[in-house]
Design an enzyme around this catalytic site. Structure first.
Site, PDB file in Angstrom:
ATOM      1  N   ASP A  37       0.847  -1.203   0.000  1.00 17.42           N
ATOM      2  CA  ASP A  37       0.000   0.000   0.000  1.00 17.42           C
ATOM      3  C   ASP A  37       0.877   1.246   0.000  1.00 17.42           C
ATOM      4  O   ASP A  37       1.994   1.245   0.518  1.00 17.42           O
ATOM      5  CB  ASP A  37      -0.937   0.026   1.213  1.00 17.42           C
ATOM      6  N   VAL A  64       1.375   1.372  -6.762  1.00 22.13           N
ATOM      7  CA  VAL A  64       1.117   0.445  -7.878  1.00 22.13           C
ATOM      8  C   VAL A  64       1.450   1.036  -9.249  1.00 22.13           C
ATOM      9  O   VAL A  64       1.540   0.303 -10.228  1.00 22.13           O
ATOM     10  CB  VAL A  64      -0.348  -0.064  -7.899  1.00 22.13           C
ATOM     11  N   TYR A 157     -13.275   7.068 -14.135  1.00 20.00           N
ATOM     12  CA  TYR A 157     -13.425   5.861 -13.304  1.00 20.00           C
ATOM     13  C   TYR A 157     -14.035   4.724 -14.133  1.00 20.00           C
ATOM     14  O   TYR A 157     -13.560   3.587 -14.107  1.00 20.00           O
ATOM     15  CB  TYR A 157     -14.309   6.184 -12.093  1.00 20.00           C
ATOM     16  N   LYS A 161     -12.378   1.002 -15.039  1.00 20.92           N
ATOM     17  CA  LYS A 161     -12.979  -0.232 -14.524  1.00 20.92           C
ATOM     18  C   LYS A 161     -13.501  -1.133 -15.652  1.00 20.92           C
ATOM     19  O   LYS A 161     -13.450  -2.356 -15.542  1.00 20.92           O
ATOM     20  CB  LYS A 161     -14.087   0.099 -13.519  1.00 20.92           C
TER      21      LYS A 161
HETATM   22  N1  LIG Z   1     -15.989   1.333  -1.922  1.00 21.85           N
HETATM   23  C1  LIG Z   1     -16.749   1.180  -2.988  1.00 21.85           C
HETATM   24  O1  LIG Z   1     -17.926   1.570  -2.994  1.00 21.85           O
HETATM   25  C2  LIG Z   1     -16.182   0.483  -4.201  1.00 21.85           C
HETATM   26  C3  LIG Z   1     -17.094   0.068  -5.185  1.00 21.85           C
HETATM   27  C4  LIG Z   1     -16.608  -0.568  -6.314  1.00 21.85           C
HETATM   28  C5  LIG Z   1     -15.259  -0.798  -6.453  1.00 21.85           C
HETATM   29  N2  LIG Z   1     -14.391  -0.370  -5.489  1.00 21.85           N
HETATM   30  C6  LIG Z   1     -12.958  -0.637  -5.714  1.00 21.85           C
HETATM   31  O2  LIG Z   1     -12.426  -1.330  -4.603  1.00 21.85           O
HETATM   32  C7  LIG Z   1     -11.016  -1.085  -4.540  1.00 21.85           C
HETATM   33  C8  LIG Z   1     -10.629  -0.726  -3.113  1.00 21.85           C
HETATM   34  O3  LIG Z   1     -11.261   0.505  -2.777  1.00 21.85           O
HETATM   35  P1  LIG Z   1     -11.865   0.808  -1.333  1.00 21.85           P
HETATM   36  O4  LIG Z   1     -13.284   1.081  -1.499  1.00 21.85           O
HETATM   37  O5  LIG Z   1     -11.411  -0.206  -0.356  1.00 21.85           O
HETATM   38  O6  LIG Z   1     -11.156   2.221  -1.050  1.00 21.85           O
HETATM   39  P2  LIG Z   1     -10.181   2.721   0.114  1.00 21.85           P
HETATM   40  O7  LIG Z   1      -9.847   4.108  -0.260  1.00 21.85           O
HETATM   41  O8  LIG Z   1     -10.796   2.436   1.429  1.00 21.85           O
HETATM   42  O9  LIG Z   1      -8.907   1.773  -0.036  1.00 21.85           O
HETATM   43  C9  LIG Z   1      -8.050   1.870  -1.145  1.00 21.85           C
HETATM   44  C10 LIG Z   1      -6.643   1.490  -0.744  1.00 21.85           C
HETATM   45  O10 LIG Z   1      -5.798   1.627  -1.889  1.00 21.85           O
HETATM   46  C11 LIG Z   1      -4.624   2.338  -1.505  1.00 21.85           C
HETATM   47  N3  LIG Z   1      -4.017   3.027  -2.660  1.00 21.85           N
HETATM   48  C12 LIG Z   1      -4.467   4.146  -3.303  1.00 21.85           C
HETATM   49  N4  LIG Z   1      -3.606   4.491  -4.267  1.00 21.85           N
HETATM   50  C13 LIG Z   1      -2.605   3.566  -4.259  1.00 21.85           C
HETATM   51  C14 LIG Z   1      -1.419   3.387  -5.022  1.00 21.85           C
HETATM   52  N5  LIG Z   1      -1.064   4.233  -6.012  1.00 21.85           N
HETATM   53  N6  LIG Z   1      -0.622   2.322  -4.737  1.00 21.85           N
HETATM   54  C15 LIG Z   1      -0.951   1.462  -3.729  1.00 21.85           C
HETATM   55  N7  LIG Z   1      -2.037   1.612  -2.956  1.00 21.85           N
HETATM   56  C16 LIG Z   1      -2.865   2.639  -3.226  1.00 21.85           C
HETATM   57  C17 LIG Z   1      -5.101   3.298  -0.432  1.00 21.85           C
HETATM   58  O11 LIG Z   1      -4.029   3.772   0.364  1.00 21.85           O
HETATM   59  C18 LIG Z   1      -6.088   2.422   0.332  1.00 21.85           C
HETATM   60  O12 LIG Z   1      -5.453   1.680   1.351  1.00 21.85           O
HETATM   61  C19 LIG Z   1     -10.719   0.010  -5.552  1.00 21.85           C
HETATM   62  O13 LIG Z   1     -10.179  -0.572  -6.721  1.00 21.85           O
HETATM   63  C20 LIG Z   1     -12.092   0.605  -5.831  1.00 21.85           C
HETATM   64  O14 LIG Z   1     -12.181   1.199  -7.104  1.00 21.85           O
HETATM   65  C21 LIG Z   1     -14.822   0.260  -4.362  1.00 21.85           C
END
Ligand SMILES: NC(=O)c1ccc[n+]([C@@H]2O[C@H](COP(=O)([O-])OP(=O)(O)OC[C@H]3O[C@@H](n4cnc5c(N)ncnc54)[C@H](O)[C@@H]3O)[C@@H](O)[C@H]2O)c1
Length: 295
Positions: A37, A64, A157, A161
């Site tokens: 992370d 990443v 976004y 995706k």
């Molecule tokens: N929460 C939702 O409603 C939702 C819905 C659909 C998809 N998603 C997807 O789920 C995944 C996780 O998101 P989440 O909801 O847990 O969000 P979150 O913000 O709680 O967690 C995301 C994590 O990714 C890390 N991160 C961000 N940029 C980064 C980078 N460049 N390198 C490494 N780590 C990095 C952040 O520090 C964090 O720990 C994402 O791909 C998001 O698009 C989330």
């Protein structure tokens, strides 16, 4: 004994939210977990939480968007745990919301670099290592319901995706002979801090102009998004759902059954458009073309 037991998973963006939920669920199945992370403070907390749950864990700082950091993580993970069996490309950012004019190119680049190129770099680095030992494994990409159809005012976004869904469908076929199961997770709203993703935005995507105070319209949009996220499903269930669906060898993993209506409407609209194409006199000579590649 679970088929995950004693194997090792690498999870990007694993410091909190969905990544941590997946880490916890897989760890409780007996997997060894490598968390990567960009947020090192949250990463340390996540490492502690997994240790407290009795899970073997290695935490490695990772952006990443940087292939060399993926390489360093792979080397540390292999030195620590030996063979690697699963990659979870979870790190992702919300990207900007707004009209075509409002989402600037820094926002586009950030969203595409993290959500799309980050998945590519992780896969390019880790999948050869999973192939190498010949025991098979898993590649899980975290997309979104936004990967199943265009979200209005969320062009960047959505683009990222949809790409992740497409890459997963493509790699599923490619990796099958290597006994690597590919899955793509497509949640709708989950209670995390995704709406505050800019907290971890790297300096090179912030742009030259200092950002002023939020306008009233931006404040209203942020409040609305917070409300939507607060009404999302609890994050803990997502990791458990992933384990259930990986056990069932699902390609598409859904977490919000009511959103079936979205994919049904899209499939119907596409099918209707094909029916009209089949009626077009312009295409009369091409109705029986061989289908190549898809199948
Ligand atoms: N929460 C939702 O409603 C939702 C819905 C659909 C998809 N998603 C997807 O789920 C995944 C996780 O998101 P989440 O909801 O847990 O969000 P979150 O913000 O709680 O967690 C995301 C994590 O990714 C890390 N991160 C961000 N940029 C980064 C980078 N460049 N390198 C490494 N780590 C990095 C952040 O520090 C964090 O720990 C994402 O791909 C998001 O698009 C989330």
């Amino acid at each position: 004994m679970s088929e995950f037991s004693g194997k090792t998973a690498v999870i990007s963006g694993g410091a909190e939210g969905i990544g941590l939920s997946i880490a916890m669920a897989l760890g409780l199945q007996g997997m060894q977990i490598v968390l990567g992370d960009i947020d090192t403070q949250q990463l340390a907390k996540a490492e502690q939480a997994l240790q407290d749950a009795g899970i073997s864990v290695l935490a490695v700082p990772l952006d990443v968007t940087k292939p060399e950091q993926w390489q360093a993580l792979a080397e540390q993970a292999s030195a620590h745990f030996g063979k690697l069996h699963m990659l979870v490309n979870n790190a992702g950012v919300g990207g900007g919301t707004g009209t075509i004019e409002q989402i600037d190119n820094n926002e586009w680049r950030w969203t595409m670099d993290v959500n799309l190129m980050g998945v590519l770099y992780g896969t390019q680095t880790l999948v050869p290592l999973i192939k190498q030992h010949g025991e098979g494994g898993w590649l899980l990409n975290v997309a979104s319901m936004a990967g199943m159809g265009g979200v209005p005012y969320g062009g960047a976004y959505t683009a990222s995706k949809v790409a992740v869904v497409g890459m997963s469908e493509s790699w599923q076929v490619e990796l099958k002979p290597h006994n690597i199961h590919v899955a793509v997770l497509c949640p709708a709203f989950v209670k995390t801090r995704i709406n505050l993703a800019a907290r971890n935005k790297q300096a090179n995507y912030r742009g030259d102009k200092p950002t002023g105070p939020m306008t009233e319209q931006q404040k209203a949009m942020a409040a609305k998004m917070q409300q939507i996220i607060d009404n999302g499903i609890p994050v803990e269930v997502v990791g458990q759902r992933v384990v259930e669906a990986l056990n069932a060898k699902e390609l598409y993993i859904f977490t919000h059954p009511s959103y079936r209506a979205v994919t049904q409407a899209r499939a119907q609209a596409i099918d209707d458009a094909f029916a009209r194409a089949a009626e077009s006199p312009l295409l009369a000579d091409f109705r029986d073309q061989d289908i190549v590649f898809f199948g």
